[in-house]
Design an enzyme around this catalytic site. Sequence first.
Site, mmCIF file in Angstrom:
data_model
loop_
_atom_site.group_PDB
_atom_site.id
_atom_site.type_symbol
_atom_site.label_atom_id
_atom_site.label_comp_id
_atom_site.label_asym_id
_atom_site.label_seq_id
_atom_site.Cartn_x
_atom_site.Cartn_y
_atom_site.Cartn_z
ATOM 1 C CB SER A 12 -18.773 -14.448 0.053
ATOM 2 O OG SER A 12 -19.584 -15.166 0.950
ATOM 3 C CG HIS A 18 -8.898 -16.836 -0.788
ATOM 4 N ND1 HIS A 18 -8.456 -16.857 -2.081
ATOM 5 C CD2 HIS A 18 -10.241 -17.010 -0.843
ATOM 6 C CE1 HIS A 18 -9.493 -17.032 -2.905
ATOM 7 N NE2 HIS A 18 -10.570 -17.131 -2.182
ATOM 8 C CB SER A 245 -10.183 -22.358 -3.010
ATOM 9 O OG SER A 245 -10.176 -23.645 -2.414
ATOM 10 C CE LYS A 246 -13.723 -16.906 1.024
ATOM 11 N NZ LYS A 246 -15.078 -16.382 1.265
ATOM 12 N NE ARG A 247 -16.171 -24.705 0.452
ATOM 13 C CZ ARG A 247 -16.620 -23.614 -0.142
ATOM 14 N NH1 ARG A 247 -15.909 -23.043 -1.088
ATOM 15 N NH2 ARG A 247 -17.782 -23.079 0.215
#
Length: 463
Positions: A12, A18, A245-247
């Site tokens: 997405s 990542h 994760s991305k966050r």
Amino acid sequence: MTRKIRTRIAPSPTGFLHLGTARTALYSWAYARHHGGEFVLRIEDTDVARSTQESTDQILASMHWLGLEYDEGPIYQMQRLARYQEVIAQMIAEGKAYHCYCTPEDLEAMREAQRARGEKTLYDRRWRPEPGKVLPPVPQGVPPVVRFCNPVEGDVTWDDLVKGPITINNREIDDLIIQRPDGVPTYNFAVVVDDWDMAISHVFRGDEHINNTPWQINIFNALGAPLPQFGHVPVILGDDGQKLSKRRGAVSVTAYEENGYLPEAMLNYLARLGWSHGDDELFSREQLVQWFDGTHLSKSPAQWDAAKLSWVNAHYIKQMDNAALAQLVSAQLKKRGIESDARLPDICALFKDRCDTTVALANWAAGFYADVAASDADRAQHLTESIRPAVAALADKLSAVANWDKVSIAAAIKEVLASQGLKMPALAMPVRVLVLGTPQTPSLDAVLALFSRETILARLSKS
């Protein structure tokens, strides 16, 4: 399975690619290549509010850097809206999907009532058409979503390529929203139509998707589409034991390129981060393709180990052709405003055994093209009054050598050591401090030979 092997990666573009997604892409690519199949890149950009072109560009750059060439794509979901809407219209006509007019307030009231009764919070199917059922009146001004008629009984079972057999009862899941009020499909629906249309045979993805799989299998079955085989790989944990994760804690693939890692090392390390081939730690891309048949994937989370990655990267730097390595180091130097020259491959050859990234190698190389400054502590320790005469004597000898090469420089150093009654470290360390700003370098004669005579004499004069 007699179907042609076709795998995919479907990131997405709501952030950078990542490491977890890169590993999944690697497994999907390697599996397809092992079986002589095809690998597809799909960009899942239906989250219009958060998707960006910058993220898409970074994803494509990461795939290119890793060398994960794809046979089809990139395919963008937002360019396939008409196809999704066509399938949804057919499902509504066949009674496999329906419009739901619940507002957010309706849904929250529904959940509150269920919580008060101690029930699991699931959509109560109030808008699902059933024989003899009277539906509520359609409210004015409420754009509907479309929900999938999920089976209300029975189990969903699949034999996961990583986890083994998994079963989830249909009573645990509700009627999934497959289209938002704006006509854009949701992830769990679009991914099924995409995998169906693109004839995807095997899906490798993170195990956070396990809970999505029953819905997707039921949608595949409702469409009469062949099921792919699913393999859910465990998460990668960071130093803090939490999921990358991305966050949280993740670093983009391109950041590793910028920080001096080689794609061969990253592929090697990522492959071993959840998969094994005996005790082999270091292997080529070709060996990975030869060995990766979808077995020997770990069921347990993998722990990211920065030191292990650096060790793997150091191995590939040592093995790399010096001219090719010099190109990467030159790019690192240019970021610092430093232009290199024809000496750089030889500089890389001399220093690469000491480096685990091209950034570290550029740190050494920079001293050959820009002024250096030793620390006060190193100058105080090594450039003592007693050693300055020997440094001056070396400068005199070097100014007079007929040929500026390693052999002549080594001979000059030996003469000075003999005349001054010194051991090599006593002279070499202060000379290194003056020449490269550090007391530790490779062989002194080899280092000096890569400089011009004029530069060496100028730096020795600063003793």
